[in-house]
Design an enzyme around this catalytic site. Structure first.
Site, mmCIF file in Angstrom:
data_model
loop_
_atom_site.group_PDB
_atom_site.id
_atom_site.type_symbol
_atom_site.label_atom_id
_atom_site.label_comp_id
_atom_site.label_asym_id
_atom_site.label_seq_id
_atom_site.Cartn_x
_atom_site.Cartn_y
_atom_site.Cartn_z
ATOM 1 N N TYR A 164 0.898 -1.001 0.147
ATOM 2 C CA TYR A 164 0.037 0.111 -0.155
ATOM 3 C C TYR A 164 1.268 1.252 -0.185
ATOM 4 C CZ TYR A 164 -4.254 -2.148 0.662
ATOM 5 O OH TYR A 164 -5.066 -3.387 0.484
ATOM 6 N N ASP A 176 -11.561 -9.680 4.914
ATOM 7 C CA ASP A 176 -13.072 -9.229 3.861
ATOM 8 C C ASP A 176 -13.565 -11.150 4.442
ATOM 9 O OD1 ASP A 176 -13.186 -6.503 2.844
ATOM 10 O OD2 ASP A 176 -13.669 -7.602 1.000
ATOM 11 N N ASP A 201 -5.955 -6.334 4.438
ATOM 12 C CA ASP A 201 -6.803 -6.205 3.352
ATOM 13 C C ASP A 201 -8.448 -7.822 3.352
ATOM 14 O OD1 ASP A 201 -8.596 -4.694 2.240
ATOM 15 O OD2 ASP A 201 -7.846 -5.137 0.353
ATOM 16 N N ASP A 204 -1.862 -18.326 3.138
ATOM 17 C CA ASP A 204 -3.346 -19.836 2.122
ATOM 18 C C ASP A 204 -4.123 -19.979 2.706
ATOM 19 O OD1 ASP A 204 -0.683 -19.816 2.444
ATOM 20 O OD2 ASP A 204 -0.783 -21.312 0.258
ATOM 21 N N LYS A 250 3.681 -14.762 4.376
ATOM 22 C CA LYS A 250 3.563 -15.816 3.262
ATOM 23 C C LYS A 250 5.381 -16.055 3.345
ATOM 24 C CE LYS A 250 2.817 -18.416 -0.512
ATOM 25 N NZ LYS A 250 1.960 -19.327 -0.260
HETATM 26 C C1 IPM Z 1 -10.430 -1.884 3.035
HETATM 27 C C2 IPM Z 1 -10.586 -0.997 1.534
HETATM 28 C C3 IPM Z 1 -9.757 -0.703 1.575
HETATM 29 C C4 IPM Z 1 -8.463 -1.036 1.141
HETATM 30 C C5 IPM Z 1 -10.186 0.233 0.243
HETATM 31 C C6 IPM Z 1 -10.783 0.966 -0.276
HETATM 32 C C7 IPM Z 1 -8.363 1.285 -0.372
HETATM 33 O O1 IPM Z 1 -10.379 -2.621 0.931
HETATM 34 O O2 IPM Z 1 -10.895 -0.622 3.895
HETATM 35 O O3 IPM Z 1 -10.172 -2.763 3.433
HETATM 36 O O4 IPM Z 1 -7.959 -1.465 0.469
HETATM 37 O O5 IPM Z 1 -7.936 -1.514 2.543
HETATM 38 MN MN MN Z 2 -10.498 -4.562 2.178
#
Ligand code: IPM
Ligand code: MN
Length: 341
Positions: free
Chosen positions: A129, A240, A236, A212, A179
């Site tokens: 990032y 999710d 990140d 993984d 990793k």
């Molecule tokens: C998150 C989002 C952000 C990230 C994006 C929108 C920049 O996906 O907060 O997880 O990748 O961190």
């Molecule tokens: Mn995200």
């Protein structure tokens, strides 16, 4: 003491869910004022501003920042990819030195990860990032793009240390996710830093998972996790997945913390702007509400934070138990408020 809170409602469902989170802060008895900042895709399309120096300067004067969601509608071509991500969300993380991204997950009973309760600590200012890289011969048949990963001992250590501290306040169990078998430079730095800091926390039991494999365990045995620490991109992706197995992204809260407290931190749900359901009173506000529970904790209002958190967890169990019930955004907030005691 009256807290000064900045509110970036943003786009899509962002303003709705932040409004509900603020309603909860009022009901729990926090003394505060809010100031709205008009930022996001809408603002960018209207007058080309993403986040200018004066906004940034003004934001720094607040005790905390509540963020709803930022982003254009899917398929819209008015905002090229990266403009708002790099220019607004990541700029806030870098400029305010929000070096910890803390994402807690409590899985309700009907979810894949039922019975689990864990926190992911994601390094929030480095890795891929950081923006290292560039093009050579762009737009030619011989073009080259590089995108590096920046890992500093300083950045990794402050993140790992935060995770160890958190582990001592929870179940004394910390898992490093990386990793190291392939990313032999960055992974090595992470592993050595982790091992060094570990020697200062003899009470904390530690594990290591390749990222993984962590994706498998998060689905098959999520109960084994308590605190996870990982780099920016792995964090990140993993969060999710964590959201998906712990009741959906509608419950996933996050705090972007300047853990050194040299400036304000940003509290935002993990989910995006969801333009498809915006303005219909359909969005689940629980992620935004749990995010302000984290805000309360960060401000030192620990009792208030616990009251909001307990109520959010009760309501997410309630929704899980009665999945057929249709509730509006405001109904869900009302259920939270009713249960705050
Ligand atoms: C998150 C989002 C952000 C990230 C994006 C929108 C920049 O996906 O907060 O997880 O990748 O961190
Ligand atoms: Mn995200």
């Amino acid at each position: 003491m009256s807290y000064k809170l900045a509110v970036i409602g943003g786009d899509g469902i962002g303003p709705e869910v932040s409004r509900e989170a603020i309603r909860v802060l009022e009901s729990v008895g926090l003394d505060f004022t809010t100031t709205n900042f008009d930022l996001g895709a809408q603002r960018y399309v209207r007058d080309g501003v993403v986040l200018d120096d004066s906004d940034l300067h003004n934001l720094k004067a607040f005790d905390a920042i509540i963020l709803g969601a930022i982003g254009p509608a899917i398929g819209s071509t008015e905002v090229p990819p990266g403009i708002l991500e790099r220019g607004l969300l990541l700029k806030l993380r870098f400029e305010l030195d929000l070096f910890i991204n803390m994402r807690p997950f409590t899985a309700p009973m009907n979810s894949i990860a039922a019975g689990s309760d864990f926190v992911v600590i994601r390094e929030n200012t480095e890795g891929t990032y950081a923006g290292e890289g560039g093009f050579l011969r762009k737009n030619s048949p011989n073009e080259v793009a590089t995108q590096g990963s920046v890992n500093t001992r300083f950045g990794v250590e402050r993140c790992v240390r935060f995770a160890f501290e958190l582990a001592t306040r929870r179940s004394n169990h910390l898992t490093l996710v990386h990793k190291t078998n392939v990313l032999t430079f960055a992974g090595d730095l992470w592993q050595r830093t982790f091992d060094d800091v570990k020697s200062e926390y003899p009470s904390v039991r530690t594990d290591y998972n390749h990222v993984d494999a962590a994706c498998i365990y998060m689905v098959t045995q999520p109960q084994n996790y308590d605190v996870i620490v990982t780099d920016n991109l792995f964090g990140d992706i993993l969060t999710d997945l964590a959201g998906a197995v712990t009741g959906g992204i509608g419950l996933a809260a996050s705090a972007n913390l300047n853990a050194a407290k040299t400036g304000p931190s940003v509290f935002e749900p993990v989910h995006g702007a969801a333009h498809d359901i915006a303005g219909q009173n359909k969005a689940n506000p629980l992620a935004a509400i749990r995010s302000v529970a984290m805000l309360l904790d960060h401000l030192g209002e620990v009792k208030m934070s616990e009251r909001v958190l307990n109520s959010v967890i009760e309501v997410s169990e309630l929704l899980a138990a009665d999945a057929g019930r249709v509730l509006t955004t405001a109904d869900i907030t009302d259920l939270v408020i009713e249960r705050i005691n």
